[in-house]
Design an enzyme around this catalytic site. Structure first.
Site, PDB file in Angstrom:
ATOM      1  N   ASP A  13      67.549 -18.205   1.426  1.00 47.87           N
ATOM      2  CA  ASP A  13      67.056 -17.770   2.742  1.00 47.87           C
ATOM      3  C   ASP A  13      68.013 -16.842   3.478  1.00 47.87           C
ATOM      4  OD1 ASP A  13      64.859 -19.433   2.274  1.00 47.87           O
ATOM      5  OD2 ASP A  13      65.856 -21.153   3.193  1.00 47.87           O
ATOM      6  N   GLU A  14      68.698 -16.015   2.741  1.00 50.95           N
ATOM      7  CA  GLU A  14      69.689 -15.114   3.345  1.00 50.95           C
ATOM      8  C   GLU A  14      69.035 -13.883   3.964  1.00 50.95           C
ATOM      9  OE1 GLU A  14      69.711 -16.034   0.124  1.00 50.95           O
ATOM     10  OE2 GLU A  14      71.574 -17.132  -0.279  1.00 50.95           O
ATOM     11  N   GLY A  40      60.540 -18.611  -0.556  1.00 52.37           N
ATOM     12  CA  GLY A  40      59.807 -18.110   0.607  1.00 52.37           C
ATOM     13  C   GLY A  40      60.554 -16.871   1.064  1.00 52.37           C
ATOM     14  N   HIS A  41      60.039 -15.701   0.729  1.00 47.77           N
ATOM     15  CA  HIS A  41      60.720 -14.443   1.043  1.00 47.77           C
ATOM     16  C   HIS A  41      59.933 -13.710   2.126  1.00 47.77           C
ATOM     17  CE1 HIS A  41      62.897 -14.375  -3.136  1.00 47.77           C
ATOM     18  NE2 HIS A  41      63.167 -15.436  -2.412  1.00 47.77           N
ATOM     19  N   ARG A 140      60.537 -28.248 -24.673  1.00 53.97           N
ATOM     20  CA  ARG A 140      59.595 -27.462 -25.489  1.00 53.97           C
ATOM     21  C   ARG A 140      58.194 -28.051 -25.470  1.00 53.97           C
ATOM     22  NH1 ARG A 140      64.115 -28.257 -29.569  1.00 53.97           N
ATOM     23  NH2 ARG A 140      64.062 -30.054 -28.177  1.00 53.97           N
ATOM     24  N   THR A 235      68.627 -26.200  -7.520  1.00 50.80           N
ATOM     25  CA  THR A 235      67.339 -25.980  -8.155  1.00 50.80           C
ATOM     26  C   THR A 235      67.534 -26.054  -9.671  1.00 50.80           C
ATOM     27  OG1 THR A 235      65.325 -24.641  -8.054  1.00 50.80           O
ATOM     28  CG2 THR A 235      67.414 -23.434  -8.320  1.00 50.80           C
ATOM     29  N   ARG A 303      60.465 -27.016   6.899  1.00 57.25           N
ATOM     30  CA  ARG A 303      61.546 -27.917   7.349  1.00 57.25           C
ATOM     31  C   ARG A 303      62.553 -27.130   8.178  1.00 57.25           C
ATOM     32  NH1 ARG A 303      63.700 -30.306   1.728  1.00 57.25           N
ATOM     33  NH2 ARG A 303      63.083 -28.238   1.052  1.00 57.25           N
ATOM     34  N   GLY A 412      71.426  -6.013   8.612  1.00 50.93           N
ATOM     35  CA  GLY A 412      70.129  -6.302   9.238  1.00 50.93           C
ATOM     36  C   GLY A 412      70.320  -6.635  10.703  1.00 50.93           C
ATOM     37  N   VAL A 413      69.542  -5.980  11.566  1.00 45.35           N
ATOM     38  CA  VAL A 413      69.634  -6.238  13.015  1.00 45.35           C
ATOM     39  C   VAL A 413      68.282  -6.679  13.586  1.00 45.35           C
ATOM     40  CG1 VAL A 413      71.664  -4.787  13.467  1.00 45.35           C
ATOM     41  CG2 VAL A 413      69.387  -3.736  13.453  1.00 45.35           C
TER      42      VAL A 413
HETATM   43  P1  GDP Z   1      64.902 -15.070   1.719  1.00 44.70           P
HETATM   44  O1  GDP Z   1      64.383 -16.335   1.146  1.00 44.70           O
HETATM   45  O2  GDP Z   1      66.304 -14.768   1.325  1.00 44.70           O
HETATM   46  O3  GDP Z   1      63.976 -13.892   1.494  1.00 44.70           O
HETATM   47  O4  GDP Z   1      64.950 -15.289   3.292  1.00 44.70           O
HETATM   48  P2  GDP Z   1      63.806 -15.962   4.210  1.00 44.70           P
HETATM   49  O5  GDP Z   1      62.716 -14.991   4.388  1.00 44.70           O
HETATM   50  O6  GDP Z   1      63.472 -17.324   3.739  1.00 44.70           O
HETATM   51  O7  GDP Z   1      64.642 -16.182   5.536  1.00 44.70           O
HETATM   52  C1  GDP Z   1      65.245 -15.112   6.194  1.00 44.70           C
HETATM   53  C2  GDP Z   1      64.762 -15.121   7.645  1.00 44.70           C
HETATM   54  O8  GDP Z   1      65.526 -14.212   8.390  1.00 44.70           O
HETATM   55  C3  GDP Z   1      63.321 -14.652   7.803  1.00 44.70           C
HETATM   56  O9  GDP Z   1      62.785 -15.373   8.885  1.00 44.70           O
HETATM   57  C4  GDP Z   1      63.451 -13.167   8.130  1.00 44.70           C
HETATM   58  O10 GDP Z   1      62.358 -12.681   8.880  1.00 44.70           O
HETATM   59  C5  GDP Z   1      64.710 -13.180   8.945  1.00 44.70           C
HETATM   60  N1  GDP Z   1      65.532 -11.964   8.874  1.00 44.70           N
HETATM   61  C6  GDP Z   1      65.950 -11.291   7.778  1.00 44.70           C
HETATM   62  N2  GDP Z   1      66.814 -10.324   8.129  1.00 44.70           N
HETATM   63  C7  GDP Z   1      66.935 -10.392   9.480  1.00 44.70           C
HETATM   64  C8  GDP Z   1      67.743  -9.687  10.436  1.00 44.70           C
HETATM   65  O11 GDP Z   1      68.519  -8.809  10.103  1.00 44.70           O
HETATM   66  N3  GDP Z   1      67.609 -10.091  11.736  1.00 44.70           N
HETATM   67  C9  GDP Z   1      66.764 -11.083  12.136  1.00 44.70           C
HETATM   68  N4  GDP Z   1      66.692 -11.409  13.416  1.00 44.70           N
HETATM   69  N5  GDP Z   1      66.019 -11.760  11.259  1.00 44.70           N
HETATM   70  C10 GDP Z   1      66.123 -11.434   9.946  1.00 44.70           C
HETATM   71  P1  IMO Z   2      64.407 -18.758  -1.217  1.00 47.12           P
HETATM   72  O1  IMO Z   2      64.154 -17.936  -2.446  1.00 47.12           O
HETATM   73  C1  IMO Z   2      66.041 -22.420   0.432  1.00 47.12           C
HETATM   74  C2  IMO Z   2      66.119 -25.859  -2.249  1.00 47.12           C
HETATM   75  C3  IMO Z   2      65.396 -27.121  -1.878  1.00 47.12           C
HETATM   76  C4  IMO Z   2      66.312 -28.145  -2.557  1.00 47.12           C
HETATM   77  C5  IMO Z   2      66.720 -27.449  -3.845  1.00 47.12           C
HETATM   78  C6  IMO Z   2      65.863 -27.831  -5.039  1.00 47.12           C
HETATM   79  O2  IMO Z   2      63.388 -18.547  -0.163  1.00 47.12           O
HETATM   80  O3  IMO Z   2      65.814 -18.593  -0.775  1.00 47.12           O
HETATM   81  P2  IMO Z   2      63.435 -27.161  -5.819  1.00 47.12           P
HETATM   82  O4  IMO Z   2      62.112 -27.217  -5.121  1.00 47.12           O
HETATM   83  O5  IMO Z   2      63.858 -25.783  -6.218  1.00 47.12           O
HETATM   84  O6  IMO Z   2      63.510 -28.139  -6.960  1.00 47.12           O
HETATM   85  O7  IMO Z   2      64.492 -27.684  -4.714  1.00 47.12           O
HETATM   86  O8  IMO Z   2      66.600 -26.068  -3.574  1.00 47.12           O
HETATM   87  N1  IMO Z   2      65.288 -24.644  -2.283  1.00 47.12           N
HETATM   88  C7  IMO Z   2      65.391 -23.663  -1.380  1.00 47.12           C
HETATM   89  N2  IMO Z   2      66.115 -23.577  -0.245  1.00 47.12           N
HETATM   90  N3  IMO Z   2      65.311 -21.366   0.031  1.00 47.12           N
HETATM   91  C8  IMO Z   2      64.625 -21.388  -1.141  1.00 47.12           C
HETATM   92  O9  IMO Z   2      64.126 -20.278  -1.691  1.00 47.12           O
HETATM   93  C9  IMO Z   2      64.575 -22.608  -1.863  1.00 47.12           C
HETATM   94  N4  IMO Z   2      63.998 -23.007  -3.031  1.00 47.12           N
HETATM   95  C10 IMO Z   2      64.439 -24.258  -3.270  1.00 47.12           C
HETATM   96  O10 IMO Z   2      65.345 -27.283  -0.478  1.00 47.12           O
HETATM   97  O11 IMO Z   2      67.493 -28.317  -1.800  1.00 47.12           O
HETATM   98 MG    MG Z   3      63.451 -18.078   1.767  1.00 45.62          MG
END
Ligand code: GDP
Ligand code: IMO
Ligand code: MG
Length: 423
Positions: A13-14, A40-41, A140, A235, A303, A412-413
Site C-alpha cells: 500500500d505504498e 488493492g492498487h 502440484r 503473503t 481494515r 507524490g503530492v
Molecule cells: P498500492 O497497494 O501500493 O497501490 O497502494 P494503495 O492504493 O493500496 O494505497 C495507497 C493510497 O495512497 C491510496 O489511497 C492512494 O490513493 C493514495 N496515494 C497514493 N499516492 C498519493 C500521494 O502522493 N498523496 C496522497 N494524498 N495520496 C496518495
Molecule cells: P497491495 O498490493 C497490504 C497482507 C495481509 C496479511 C498478509 C497475508 O495493495 O499492497 P494474504 O491475503 O496475502 O495471505 O495476507 O499480507 N496483505 C496486504 N497488505 N496491501 C496488500 O496488497 C496486501 N495483500 C496482502 O493483510 O498481513
Molecule cells: Mg494496496
C-alpha cells in the site's frame, strides 16, 4: 526499449497503483507477476477512481497490453467482475491477457483461508485464499489456466485433486465441493476467458525483443515477502523485483530499471512486527475517516491500516534486496501539517546499533533510532517543481537518499494522476 520493475519498499500500500498509472503513459505492456486479488492498487485518473485487485494498472492507457502473468494466483470470478467494472467506466479491456501458466484460485481456497483465519494459525490475511492456492501450486495439485483450454483434461484434474481438498475441509468443519460444481465453474471460465489465455514466455520475450517498453507491477512489499519478510506474517509469494524475471521466464539481465515505491510514512495491514508503529490515536491525522480515496483503510479489506513513522532502515533493506535504481515516494503531502517528523534512520538491538535487517523475532525487539526533521507546515499539493518544495521537505528527501543510498525520482503530492513531481 526498457524493462522496468516497480515494487513496494515497505509493507504494501505504498502507492504503487498511482505510480504505475503515471509510468504507464510510456508503456506498451504492464504485467502483474505475483500475488492475486489480495492486492488493492488505487488509481485516480481522467477515467475515474479505481481500486484494482488483479488487473494491471496499465489497462487505462489506450493500446497498452495488460498481462496477469505466471506467478499469480487468479480468481477468475474476481477478474471477470473487475473487468466488467472498469469496462462500464468506459475503459477498453480488450488488451487483457492471462498466462496459461497462472494458477486458478478456486472457491475452496477461499473457504480454507476463512477457516485458517478463525483458528490459532491466523495472521490477518485478506481471506482471499491466496496462501492456499499457492500451497496447492507447490503440492502440484492446483489447476492452471491452460487447463481451461482442454475441458476433458480439466475434469480429470478436478476428479484427482478434489477428494483431498474435501477431506481437509470436512475435517475442519468447512463447506465441501462437488466435482460438478467446480467443473461447471471451469466450463463457464473457459467460455468467458479462453481468448485471453496466452503462452506467456514467448509473449513476454517477444515483446522484449521487439523493443517494447514493459513495466512489471509488483504487489505488496518486501516486508511481506514469503522468504525475506516478517515470516509468518507474510503473503505466500515473492513481491521482490527479481521474481518478475523468475516467473516471467526472461533473463534477469534484461531488467533496466527497478523502482521502489515508498510511502512518506509507514503503514501495514495484518499482524507482525512494526518497529516505528504509533498509537491508534496518534495516527488519526494520517488515517483520516475513510471518506477520502487516500485515507488509510485497506483497499482490499477496508481494515484500518496500522500507521508508523517513516522507517529508512526498512527502506534501505528493501533497496538492498531489490536493487532499486530509483525511489518513488508517495503521500509527502500527508506530512504537510506536522510540527516535526520522526524519521527512523537505524535500529538498536539489545542496546547496540545494528546495520542489517534482523530476522522477524529480533525485529520485534528493536528500538528505532530517530532523527527529527522540522515540519514544513505548508501545502505541497499544488507544487509540481522540485525546487519549489519547502526547504524541510527537501531535507527529508535528501535524508532518504543519504540513508537508503538511492535517488528519489518521483514525489507524490496527491492521489491524482498529475499530482506528482518528477525530480
Ligand atoms: P498500492 O497497494 O501500493 O497501490 O497502494 P494503495 O492504493 O493500496 O494505497 C495507497 C493510497 O495512497 C491510496 O489511497 C492512494 O490513493 C493514495 N496515494 C497514493 N499516492 C498519493 C500521494 O502522493 N498523496 C496522497 N494524498 N495520496 C496518495
Ligand atoms: P497491495 O498490493 C497490504 C497482507 C495481509 C496479511 C498478509 C497475508 O495493495 O499492497 P494474504 O491475503 O496475502 O495471505 O495476507 O499480507 N496483505 C496486504 N497488505 N496491501 C496488500 O496488497 C496486501 N495483500 C496482502 O493483510 O498481513
Ligand atoms: Mg494496496
Amino acid at each position: 526499449m526498457s524493462v522496468t520493475v516497480l515494487v513496494g519498499a515497505q509493507f504494501g500500500d505504498e502507492g504503487k497503483g498511482k505510480i504505475v498509472d503515471y509510468l504507464s503513459e510510456k508503456m506498451d505492456m504492464v504485467v502483474r507477476f505475483q500475488g492475486g486479488d489480495n492486492a488493492g492498487h488505487t488509481v485516480v485518473n481522467r477515467k475515474g477512481a479505481f481500486k484494482l485487485h488483479l488487473v494491471p494498472c496499465g489497462i487505462f492507457k489506450d493500446g497498452c497490453k495488460a498481462l496477469a502473468n505466471t506467478g499469480m494466483v487468479v480468481n477468475p470470478d474476481e477478474l471477470l467482475k473487475e473487468l466488467n467494472e472498469i469496462k462500464s467506466a468506459g475503459v477498453d479491456v480488450s488488451n487483457m491477457y492471462i498466462s496459461a501458466r497462472a494458477i486458478i484460485l478456486m472457491p475452496y481456497h477461499i473457504e480454507l483461508d476463512g477457516i485458517g483465519e478463525k483458528s490459532g494459525i491466523s495472521i490477518g490475511t485478506t481471506k482471499r485464499g491466496i496462501g492456499y492456492a499457492y500451497a496447492d501450486r507447490m503440492r502440484r495439485t492446483a489447476l492452471r489456466f491452460e487447463d481451461l483450454l482442454d475441458l476433458d483434461y480439466c475434469l480429470e484434474r478436478i476428479k484427482k485433486v478434489l477428494p483431498r481438498i474435501n477431506a481437509e475441509l470436512g475435517a475442519l468443519g468447512g463447506k465441501t465441493f462437488t466435482v460438478e460444481e467446480i467443473y461447471c465453474k471451469c466450463k463457464e471460465w473457459s467460455e468467458k476467458m479462453s481468448k485471453m489465455i496466452v503462452e506467456p514466455v514467448s509473449f513476454v520475450n517477444n515483446a522484449i525483443n521487439r523493443g517494447e517498453n514493459i513495466l512489471f507491477e509488483g504487489q505488496l512489499g518486501v516486508m511481506k515477502d514469503i522468504d525475506l519478510g516478517i515470516y509468518p506474517y507474510v503473503t505466500s509469494s515473492n513481491p521482490v523485483a527479481a521474481y518478475a524475471a523468475v516467473s516471467g521466464g526472461f533473463p534477469i539481465s534484461k531488467i533496466n530499471e527497478i523502482v521502489g515505491v515508498m510511502k512518506a510514512f509507514t503503514s501495514a495491514v495484518g499482524d507482525g512486527p512494526f518497529p516505528t508503529e504509533m498509537g491508534y490515536e496518534d495516527a488519526a491525522a494520517f488515517r483520516g475517516t475513510g471518506e477520502h480515496i487516500d485515507d488509510e483503510f485497506g483497499a482490499r479489506t477496508g481494515r484500518s491500516r496500522r500507521i508508523g513513522w517513516p522507517d529508512l532502515a526498512l527502506v534501505k533493506y528493501a533497496a538492498i534486496v531489490n536493487g532499486f535504481t530509483s525511489i518513488a515516494i508517495c503521500k509527502i503531502d500527508k506530512l504537510d501539517s506536522l510540527d516535526e517528523i520522526k524519521v527512523c534512520v537505524g535500529y538498536k538491538l539489545n542496546g547496540k546499533e545494528i546495520d542489517y535487517m534482523p530476522i522477524s523475532r529480533d525485529l520485534e525487539k528493536v528500538e528505532p533510532v530517530y532523527q527529527i526533521i522540522k515540519g514544513w507546515k505548508q501545502d505541497t499539493t499544488k507544487i509540481r517543481d522540485y525546487d519549489k518544495l519547502p526547504k524541510q521537505a527537501k531535507e527529508y528527501i535528501e535524508l532518504i537518499e543519504k540513508v537508503v543510498g538511492v535517488k528519489v525520482k518521483y514525489i507524490g503530492v496527491g492521489p491524482g494522476h498529475d499530482e506528482i513531481i518528477v525530480k
